[in-house]
Design an enzyme around this catalytic site. Structure first.
Site, PDB file in Angstrom:
ATOM      1  N   CYS A 124       0.828  -1.207   0.000  1.00  0.00           N
ATOM      2  CA  CYS A 124       0.000   0.000   0.000  1.00  0.00           C
ATOM      3  C   CYS A 124       0.861   1.256   0.000  1.00  0.00           C
ATOM      4  O   CYS A 124       0.705   2.126  -0.840  1.00  0.00           O
ATOM      5  CB  CYS A 124      -0.905   0.018   1.217  1.00  0.00           C
ATOM      6  SG  CYS A 124      -2.225  -1.162   1.073  1.00  0.00           S
ATOM      7  N   HIS A 125       1.759   1.348   0.969  1.00  0.00           N
ATOM      8  CA  HIS A 125       2.513   2.594   1.092  1.00  0.00           C
ATOM      9  C   HIS A 125       3.998   2.340   1.273  1.00  0.00           C
ATOM     10  O   HIS A 125       4.739   3.225   1.680  1.00  0.00           O
ATOM     11  CB  HIS A 125       1.946   3.448   2.226  1.00  0.00           C
ATOM     12  CG  HIS A 125       0.463   3.618   2.138  1.00  0.00           C
ATOM     13  ND1 HIS A 125      -0.417   2.812   2.808  1.00  0.00           N
ATOM     14  CD2 HIS A 125      -0.292   4.462   1.411  1.00  0.00           C
ATOM     15  CE1 HIS A 125      -1.646   3.164   2.508  1.00  0.00           C
ATOM     16  NE2 HIS A 125      -1.609   4.158   1.668  1.00  0.00           N
ATOM     17  N   GLY A 126       4.444   1.110   1.030  1.00  0.00           N
ATOM     18  CA  GLY A 126       5.871   0.836   0.933  1.00  0.00           C
ATOM     19  C   GLY A 126       6.614   0.563   2.230  1.00  0.00           C
ATOM     20  O   GLY A 126       7.840   0.642   2.249  1.00  0.00           O
ATOM     21  N   TYR A 154      -4.388  11.656  -1.722  1.00  0.00           N
ATOM     22  CA  TYR A 154      -3.709  10.387  -1.481  1.00  0.00           C
ATOM     23  C   TYR A 154      -2.214  10.543  -1.774  1.00  0.00           C
ATOM     24  O   TYR A 154      -1.363  10.053  -1.034  1.00  0.00           O
ATOM     25  CB  TYR A 154      -4.330   9.321  -2.378  1.00  0.00           C
ATOM     26  CG  TYR A 154      -3.900   7.910  -2.097  1.00  0.00           C
ATOM     27  CD1 TYR A 154      -4.156   7.319  -0.862  1.00  0.00           C
ATOM     28  CD2 TYR A 154      -3.264   7.143  -3.065  1.00  0.00           C
ATOM     29  CE1 TYR A 154      -3.787   6.018  -0.611  1.00  0.00           C
ATOM     30  CE2 TYR A 154      -2.896   5.837  -2.823  1.00  0.00           C
ATOM     31  CZ  TYR A 154      -3.155   5.278  -1.588  1.00  0.00           C
ATOM     32  OH  TYR A 154      -2.790   3.987  -1.347  1.00  0.00           O
TER      33      TYR A 154
END
Lengths: 202, 417
Positions: free
Chosen positions: A166-168, B293
């Site tokens: 998702c965000h690393g 986002y």
């Protein structure tokens, strides 16, 4: 007159404040059930613990179970992974705390402290044997995605543990955060070994 | 809406009614509202937004007649709508694409406000209520996106609710309170459905305030000067007809997507039922949330990332006071105009970054996309907090006309030169 301008507080002032205070308390008391109803209900809180049979899990494998409607990782670590995890000094870690529900809150995030307290501690247990087993929550401490396990055949990230797509965020083979936006190590849930091949979580 | 009524009841019944419930007089005044005669196409988006609020509420109410907000049944009830319910596919596609067009219209509406300085005194309240509407719209859209209970629904709900876990100390209890459990589950779906049904009516209520606040000072206009009554025309029939024309044009565009490409804006992963154990390879929000986002992901620290995300939204409330220029319209602000278009490019760049995986690179080059995201995030904040206050002070605006289609007064233009 309905009010007075005298400097002394009057009986009317007292009644006014007392009524207002009662009204505020009454409003708060009636609003509370409407807020509290959104908290986890009794049946959700009563979710039972689960037992996991470890026999089918091969070295190098990470298997996902469901516990409290969340994923739970049970990983059988290879000797290489264990050694790599033990080489890391606590000062190098992003989160120096063990986050292990089985240990005091201030326990440091050594590899040993990420396992159950029995590992390597009690007489008669084989330390290397138990050090194989890592049990951590499969919820990324950033925003709750499920990280993907790195295995010898499918490498994910640079630290040999998990990579959250998702965000690393990246975790090592002890489930400790090593890179990325995640602020904490993966939580170790309360669990115990029932036998050498069986654990109970929760 | 403001000032005494100009309505003169003619019939016996109208006089009787006017003395009891002056609704005819109210409607009459509302339609006679003096509107600048020079409004261009970009001013039609208010009416277009009203049209879409109505479409969303009407399609939503009928969809709720067939939908089941239970985690074991929700996905199948949506499939039931798509396959079995008469015209169900049409109603659902109208609703899901309606949300996208609603946001497209609101973004054009907001950028129009930024270009023509519509937020400046005495119109600050219109802007503030508009930002509030935008926030409630985003909340409503997010809640609605959860309801089909596909993979993306589930994980979007997980990620967004987890934003609150970044709050120190009380974060965790707040998130469990939002969920009603230890994760997104049945309890979460039920409350999201209830709130998704409620919020559109909250939006409708704020729209009433937004329009009320508009009718007190009257519309801004592309020239950006305060107009006399000679430069205004009654809203009906001039703008009812003009706005309806643009609503129709916009609806053609909308219908083309609904009928010919209804899934173009949908992530196909959401056609898989929710699975709490497996996160999809890549989580992307709906296109209209992508810029925020990207801001969240450009910061490698959880708490600061979440703060930046909310700060980017809260910033919009302060725009009327951050912009120091007395001149409203960008037509007469040569420097501001450049920065305005930079902001448009910036928003698109953030959207592009947000739509790609976190480790992606720019067009097969070696440049990590996350760095583009960081530069764009920086520009976003600089634009509002530094450029708007400074440009208004140092820029030399071109001379303002005395009225619509009139030249600038000679002495004023002389002094500016």
């Amino acid at each position: 007159m309905a009010y007075s301008d005298t400097a002394e507080p009057t009986r009317r002032d007292f009644l006014y404040i007392a009524t207002g205070a009662m009204g505020a308390v009454g409003t708060a008391a009636s609003v509370w059930p409407f807020i509290d109803q959104m908290n986890p209900s009794a049946d959700v809180l009563a979710l039972a613990s689960i037992e996991v049979d470890l026999t089918p899990i091969q070295p190098g494998q990470s298997v996902t179970f469901t516990w409290r409607s969340h994923p739970l990782f049970v990983r059988r670590r290879t000797p290489v992974e264990i050694q790599a995890a033990r080489m890391v000094r606590v000062e190098e870690l992003l989160d120096p705390l063990a986050r292990n529900a089985n240990l005091p809150e201030n326990a440091s995030a050594t590899d040993e402290n990420r396992l159950t307290p029995r590992v390597g501690g009690q007489p008669g247990t084989a330390p290397m044997r138990k050090a194989e087993w890592l049990v951590v929550s499969g919820v990324c401490t950033h925003l709750g995605c499920t990280p993907q396990a790195s295995t010898p055949t499918d490498i994910q990230g640079d630290y040999g543990g998990w990579l959250c797509h998702c965000h690393g965020s990246q975790y090592d083979a002890a489930g400790r955060v090593r890179m990325g936006p995640a602020p904490r190590n993966l939580d170790v849930p309360p669990y115990e070994f029932l036998s050498d091949t069986r654990i109970r979580v929760g | 809406m403001a000032g005494p009524s100009i309505y003169q009841p003619k019939s016996q019944f109208a006089r009787w009614m006017e003395a009891r419930l002056p609704i005819i007089g109210f409607t009459y005044d509302f339609m006679a509202y003096p509107t600048p005669r020079n409004l261009n196409v970009w001013y039609a988006f208010g009416s277009i937004l009203v049209a879409f609020l109505v479409i969303q509420i009407v399609t939503g109410i009928v969809l709720a007649m067939h939908y089941t907000p239970d985690s074991s049944l929700a996905f199948n009830s949506v499939e039931h709508i798509m396959r079995d319910v008469n015209s169900g596919w049409l109603l659902r596609y109208m609703h899901s694409n309606g949300a996208s067009f609603f946001f497209l219209a609101v973004y054009i509406h907001m950028f129009r406000g930024l270009y023509y300085g519509s937020y400046k005194a005495p119109r600050e309240m219109i802007w503030i209520l508009g930002v509030l509407l935008y926030l409630v719209m985003m909340a409503t859209a997010f809640l609605g996106y959860t309801l089909p209970w596909g993979q993306m629904s589930f994980w979007a709900a997980t990620v967004i609710t987890n934003l609150f876990s970044a709050i120190p100390v009380i974060g965790e209890p707040i998130v469990q309170w939002l969920w009603g459990g230890f994760g997104v589950d049945n309890a979460t779906l039920h409350r999201f459905f209830s709130l998704h049904y409620l919020l559109p009516f909250v939006i409708a209520g704020i729209v009433v305030l937004h329009v009320w606040a508009l009718h007190v000072p009257g519309n801004s206009n592309p020239v950006g000067i305060e107009l006399t009554i000679d430069d205004k025309v009654p809203f009906h029939p001039y703008y009812t007809v003009k706005d309806l024309f643009y609503v129709a044009l916009f609806l053609i565009f909308y219908a083309a997507i609904v009928f010919y490409s209804p899934e173009i804006l949908v992530t196909t992963v959401n056609n898989t039922p929710a699975n709490p154990i497996v996160t999809p390879e890549e989580i992307v929000p709906e296109w209209y949330l992508l810029p925020y986002y990207a801001i969240l992901r450009s910061i490698p620290n959880k708490l600061i990332g979440v703060i930046a995300l909310f700060a980017a939204l809260i910033t919009l409330f302060f725009v009327p006071w951050l912009d120091s220029s007395k001149v409203k319209s960008a037509r007469f602000r040569p420097t501001y105009k450049i920065y305005f278009w930079l902001l448009v490019v910036d928003a698109i760049a953030l959207g592009y970054v947000g739509s790609h995986p976190v480790d992606a690179r720019l067009f097969n080059t070696a440049i990590p996309l996350v760095w583009i995201g960081r530069v764009a995030t920086l520009y976003y904040f600089l634009h509002f907090w530094l450029i708007l206050p400074v440009v208004g002070r140092i820029e030399k605006p071109s001379p303002l006309p005395a009225g619509i289609g009139k030249p600038a007064p000679a002495e004023l233009s002389g002094s500016v030169r």
